[in-house]
Design a protein around this motif. Structure first.
Motif, PDB file in Angstrom:
ATOM      1  N   ILE A 185       0.635  -1.145   0.199  1.00 53.93           N
ATOM      2  CA  ILE A 185      -0.266   0.333   0.211  1.00 53.93           C
ATOM      3  C   ILE A 185       0.456   1.441   0.015  1.00 53.93           C
ATOM      4  O   ILE A 185       0.849   2.028  -0.752  1.00 53.93           O
ATOM      5  CB  ILE A 185      -0.524  -0.369   0.998  1.00 53.93           C
ATOM      6  CG1 ILE A 185      -1.582  -0.816   0.930  1.00 53.93           C
ATOM      7  CG2 ILE A 185      -1.961   1.307   1.506  1.00 53.93           C
ATOM      8  CD1 ILE A 185      -2.839  -1.354   2.008  1.00 53.93           C
ATOM      9  N   LEU A 186       1.980   1.232   0.766  1.00 47.68           N
ATOM     10  CA  LEU A 186       2.991   2.823   0.909  1.00 47.68           C
ATOM     11  C   LEU A 186       3.706   2.600  -0.579  1.00 47.68           C
ATOM     12  O   LEU A 186       3.944   3.737  -0.952  1.00 47.68           O
ATOM     13  CB  LEU A 186       3.801   2.143   2.186  1.00 47.68           C
ATOM     14  CG  LEU A 186       3.365   2.481   3.920  1.00 47.68           C
ATOM     15  CD1 LEU A 186       4.381   2.041   4.634  1.00 47.68           C
ATOM     16  CD2 LEU A 186       1.934   3.921   4.307  1.00 47.68           C
ATOM     17  N   GLU A 187       3.462   1.599  -0.848  1.00 48.87           N
ATOM     18  CA  GLU A 187       4.947   1.235  -2.414  1.00 48.87           C
ATOM     19  C   GLU A 187       3.597   2.229  -3.392  1.00 48.87           C
ATOM     20  O   GLU A 187       4.093   3.225  -4.182  1.00 48.87           O
ATOM     21  CB  GLU A 187       4.820   0.494  -2.811  1.00 48.87           C
ATOM     22  CG  GLU A 187       5.999   0.603  -4.089  1.00 48.87           C
ATOM     23  CD  GLU A 187       7.562   0.623  -3.856  1.00 48.87           C
ATOM     24  OE1 GLU A 187       7.859   1.497  -4.860  1.00 48.87           O
ATOM     25  OE2 GLU A 187       8.193   0.669  -3.226  1.00 48.87           O
ATOM     26  N   LYS A 188       2.416   2.237  -3.300  1.00 46.56           N
ATOM     27  CA  LYS A 188       1.725   2.775  -4.611  1.00 46.56           C
ATOM     28  C   LYS A 188       1.049   3.865  -4.402  1.00 46.56           C
ATOM     29  O   LYS A 188       1.235   5.000  -4.974  1.00 46.56           O
ATOM     30  CB  LYS A 188       0.320   1.387  -4.245  1.00 46.56           C
ATOM     31  CG  LYS A 188       0.325  -0.141  -4.795  1.00 46.56           C
ATOM     32  CD  LYS A 188      -0.860  -0.152  -4.774  1.00 46.56           C
ATOM     33  CE  LYS A 188      -0.554  -2.619  -4.595  1.00 46.56           C
ATOM     34  NZ  LYS A 188      -1.998  -2.781  -5.147  1.00 46.56           N
ATOM     35  N   ALA A 189       1.514   3.955  -2.610  1.00 47.72           N
ATOM     36  CA  ALA A 189       0.793   5.484  -2.247  1.00 47.72           C
ATOM     37  C   ALA A 189       1.643   6.635  -3.045  1.00 47.72           C
ATOM     38  O   ALA A 189       1.508   7.361  -3.297  1.00 47.72           O
ATOM     39  CB  ALA A 189       0.612   5.670  -0.920  1.00 47.72           C
ATOM     40  N   VAL A 190       2.875   5.492  -2.975  1.00 48.76           N
ATOM     41  CA  VAL A 190       4.195   7.069  -2.925  1.00 48.76           C
ATOM     42  C   VAL A 190       4.662   6.440  -4.300  1.00 48.76           C
ATOM     43  O   VAL A 190       4.754   8.028  -4.703  1.00 48.76           O
ATOM     44  CB  VAL A 190       5.960   6.080  -2.602  1.00 48.76           C
ATOM     45  CG1 VAL A 190       6.790   6.693  -2.819  1.00 48.76           C
ATOM     46  CG2 VAL A 190       6.183   6.266  -1.084  1.00 48.76           C
ATOM     47  N   ASN A 191       4.076   6.051  -4.651  1.00 51.71           N
ATOM     48  CA  ASN A 191       3.567   5.973  -6.854  1.00 51.71           C
ATOM     49  C   ASN A 191       2.876   7.239  -7.192  1.00 51.71           C
ATOM     50  O   ASN A 191       3.294   7.811  -8.097  1.00 51.71           O
ATOM     51  CB  ASN A 191       3.283   4.659  -7.811  1.00 51.71           C
ATOM     52  CG  ASN A 191       4.505   3.795  -7.296  1.00 51.71           C
ATOM     53  OD1 ASN A 191       5.937   4.087  -7.069  1.00 51.71           O
ATOM     54  ND2 ASN A 191       4.189   2.267  -7.255  1.00 51.71           N
ATOM     55  N   LEU A 192       1.734   7.537  -6.500  1.00 48.81           N
ATOM     56  CA  LEU A 192       0.873   8.292  -7.144  1.00 48.81           C
ATOM     57  C   LEU A 192       1.455   9.472  -7.076  1.00 48.81           C
ATOM     58  O   LEU A 192       0.959  10.128  -7.298  1.00 48.81           O
ATOM     59  CB  LEU A 192      -0.309   8.709  -6.473  1.00 48.81           C
ATOM     60  CG  LEU A 192      -1.345   7.248  -6.336  1.00 48.81           C
ATOM     61  CD1 LEU A 192      -2.231   7.177  -5.213  1.00 48.81           C
ATOM     62  CD2 LEU A 192      -1.668   6.797  -7.968  1.00 48.81           C
TER      63      LEU A 192
END
Length: 738
Positions: free
Chosen positions: A413-420
């Motif tokens: 989840i954190l990885e995806k949030a940082v990608n955004l």
């Protein structure tokens, strides 16, 4: 030929004897296609070595060509005359094969001519003579009929009939070999017409398919046609025809109808993306990547689709947030969290398309980024996407928010949030909001897992650089050092019992530059708290002499025991709230002005404190008059009759929207950042025009997308402060002043 042929050649019948010899050899080779006896080879050699005037080499060379011409005229052409279509092709292959064998062996028998006479006189070789004779007498006469027959067979095969591919291969080799590998005959006499017929054939096919087939079925037919055409090249056409042939097919079945296919409302590109047709999208990419502008058209359709989906999410969130009813406020907050989660799901849905279906092509990575930038940099429900993303991460990282996820799921989840975050322009705004949320999690012990806190900082650092996370990492490190300092403080109190204030005190020492700025005041602490402060002030110099302590009382919390008439309750309050309550140990009633003067707090702070204690959920104080607002004429008294089912309660302060303050801080910092960027550029360039300066400034500012008006204002300010000056002759030209 008589044995005394040398003497005979000197006679007037020499010319006829040469003809007889050539005719005899040509006839025998053409009949037997085998090696002649060495005896005949010696005769040719002997005829060629005679000295003038008996040298027969030139006449032998001339008669060689005449005899071959006669043989073609009398034997080869009659055999081809009345044949058509496939029969013509078969006979031509046989005659060409025989001619090549005959030419090969004749060149051996007359090799003396090749080695000496022909070379010395720069004449065409015997092979060239033989090939030229066949070209002039056979090929040029039959090439039209042969070409038509070959194209007819190819059309029959395209129509589903079985043909003799070996025969076609042999005929095609004639077109190639007859030009001695220069390919001119193949291209001019066969390939051009074959390509025209191919274009005409597929034009007719495509015009029918486009009316009855869906886009996916149409692509299957195109794929099959391309495969078959490549197969034809492998089996009988020359390899040089493949790119031209495939180009003709692609043009007729794809280029001509590309817009109609891609924009088909029922089965076009947009429909395939919506329905996530992975196989069809992969096939579409493969086919349209080979035509001009094909990928560009697909990418624009894809960008529009993603933009519409993202904008729909923004509008849906705005519609929920537009409802101002009180009972909807919680729903609004949940909808904002849902927005980020749905954007992540949208990103997860599109990344496999880009990576797999579109083979991670730079064009599609670019349009995906542009599409997300369009809607992620809009205001959503009155907030920036940077703020919503921070709130989403905070909800995952704080206690109670991550319990339903495994550690592995949280990392994803954190990885995806940082990608955004990579699509958001105002990254500096994200950092400032994140600092505030991180500070609350760390200072009030609301962080669920320190490893997760460090993990997201690592991801942010990898994406945006060390400078982006240096303060955030410093905050986490401060908490580790603060725990060590607190342990040392406890040891110090045990070793110095006289210093012990008798109250459990926990102090968190922070580095000013890392943490958000907090307002300090000359707050008048109660006596009990003053003893605690003095105890720590005596201890801290034993740890370091290089730091000065500044106490931020607004961040403190206290656990106090309140004794009411019916029960005793443990209250969890802020330091300020505790100070207010302790005032009532010495007084039964206090006015607003008395409380304000004894605490030495600002008017706004006192109002918030008193609201939390007598106007909200827990009414620990009674107020006169009994209203829900605080005024300077109010009088307060301790509510001794207060009761609650819980033995331990937390008294919250009224919520203060810090967004405005954060935005002001960010705007102020941006001015400094733009100033530094402009000075850095001008210091290296010395002289630069207005447009170039603005362009370079925008390119260098990575943490936010600057407003052009802001850059212009900062340029004017730097001119006023004499860092820059305008050129006296050209006002659009700036000079750096050292």
């Amino acid at each position: 030929m008589p044995a005394n042929h040398l003497q005979a050649l000197t006679s007037p019948q020499m010319s006829s004897r040469v003809t007889v010899l050539c005719t005899s050899i040509v006839g025998e080779v053409s009949r037997r296609l085998c090696k002649l006896s060495p005896k005949r080879r010696r005769r040719i050699h002997d005829m060629c070595i005679q000295r003038s005037p008996h040298d027969t080499t030139e006449k032998l060379y001339t008669k060689y060509k005449e005899v071959i011409m006669e043989y073609i005229t009398s034997v080869v052409l009659p055999s081809l005359k009345d044949k058509h279509d496939e029969f013509l092709l078969r006979e031509l292959v046989i005659r060409w094969s025989n001619h090549k064998v005959m030419s090969k062996w004749l060149s051996r028998f007359f090799s003396y001519l090749n080695r000496f006479f022909i070379k010395r006189n720069s004449l065409p070789s015997l092979d060239e003579v033989a090939f030229t004779c066949f070209q002039d007498q056979v090929y040029k006469v039959t090439k039209g009929k042969v070409k038509d027959a070959v194209i007819s067979l190819i059309d029959q095969e395209r129509g589903g009939e079985q043909i003799d591919r070996g025969l076609l291969k042999n005929v095609i080799e004639i077109f190639v070999e007859i030009g001695t590998d220069k390919m001119d005959y193949y291209k001019n006499d066969f390939e051009e017409e074959m390509l025209k017929e191919t274009a005409s054939y597929y034009s007719r096919k495509a015009s029918n398919w486009i009316l009855i087939e869906s886009f996916p079925d149409y692509m299957l037919k195109v794929e099959e046609c391309l495969r078959k055409e490549k197969d034809r090249v492998v089996h009988y056409l020359h390899a040089t025809s493949e790119p031209k042939l495939i180009e003709q097919v692609r043009h007729e079945v794809l280029c001509v109808y590309s817009s109609q296919l891609l924009e088909n409302e029922k089965s076009g590109c947009c429909v395939l993306i919506q329905e996530h047709k992975v196989d069809d999208l992969s096939r579409m990419y493969k086919l349209f990547s080979k035509i001009d502008d094909g990928l560009c058209r697909i990418s624009q359709i894809y960008k529009k689709h993603v933009t519409v989906e993202g904008t729909t999410l923004v509008k849906k969130t705005d519609d929920v947030a537009s409802n101002k009813e009180a009972e909807k406020r919680v729903v609004v907050g949940l909808q904002e969290q849902t927005f980020v989660r749905e954007v992540i799901e949208l990103h997860d849905k599109n990344m496999p398309l880009v990576n797999d279906c579109f083979q991670n092509h730079t064009l599609f990575r670019k349009v995906l980024k542009e599409a997300f930038e369009i809607f992620l940099n809009k205001t959503v429900a009155g907030s920036s996407t940077a703020e919503l993303l921070v709130n989403y991460c905070d909800n995952i990282l704080k206690k109670g928010g991550s319990e339903k996820y495994s550690d592995e799921a949280i990392e994803q989840i954190l990885e995806k949030a940082v990608n955004l975050l990579g699509y958001i322009y105002d990254k500096d705004l994200f950092v400032e909001f994140y600092r505030k949320k991180l500070a609350r999690r760390l200072l009030f012990d609301k962080s669920a897992n320190e490893d997760h806190e460090r993990s997201i900082l690592t991801k942010l650092k990898q994406q945006n650089g060390t400078h982006f996370t240096s303060k955030l990492e410093g905050m986490v490190t401060d908490m580790t050092l603060a725990r060590e300092t607190q342990a040392d403080f406890k040891d110090y109190l045990q070793c110095n019992p006289r210093t012990n204030p008798g109250i459990d005190l926990s102090v968190t020492v922070l580095t000013t530059g890392f943490w958000p700025s907090y307002r300090s005041s000359d707050f008048h602490l109660p006596f009990e708290m003053t003893k605690c402060i003095q105890a720590f002030a005596e201890f801290y110099p034993t740890k370091t002499n290089s730091r000065k302590l500044t106490w931020i009382y607004s961040l403190g919390t206290c656990n106090i025991t309140a004794k009411f008439e019916l029960q005793t309750i443990e209250l969890i309050v802020t330091t300020y709230q505790a100070a207010v309550l302790l005032l009532f140990n010495d007084s039964d009633r206090l006015s607003y002005s008395e409380i304000m003067s004894q605490l030495n707090l600002a008017d706004d702070d006192v109002v918030r404190l008193l609201q939390s204690l007598c106007c909200l959920k827990y009414k620990l104080l009674n107020k006169e008059p009994n209203t829900n607002s605080i005024s300077s004429d109010d009088v307060f008294a301790f509510n001794s009759k207060f009761t609650n089912k819980m033995r331990r309660i937390r008294i919250p302060l009224p919520i203060v929207d810090e967004k405005k303050k954060i935005l002001e801080v960010v705007d102020k910092d941006r001015k400094y950042v733009v100033d530094a960027c402009l000075i850095r550029i001008m210091k290296s360039r010395k002289v630069l025009n207005h447009q170039q300066l603005i362009t370079e400034c925008v390119e260098q500012l990575k943490v936010f997308k600057p407003d052009l008006k802001l850059i212009k204002k900062r340029i004017e300010d730097l001119i006023n402060r004499e860092y820059l000056e305008r050129d006296s002759e050209n006002l659009n030209l700036y000079r750096y002043l050292a």
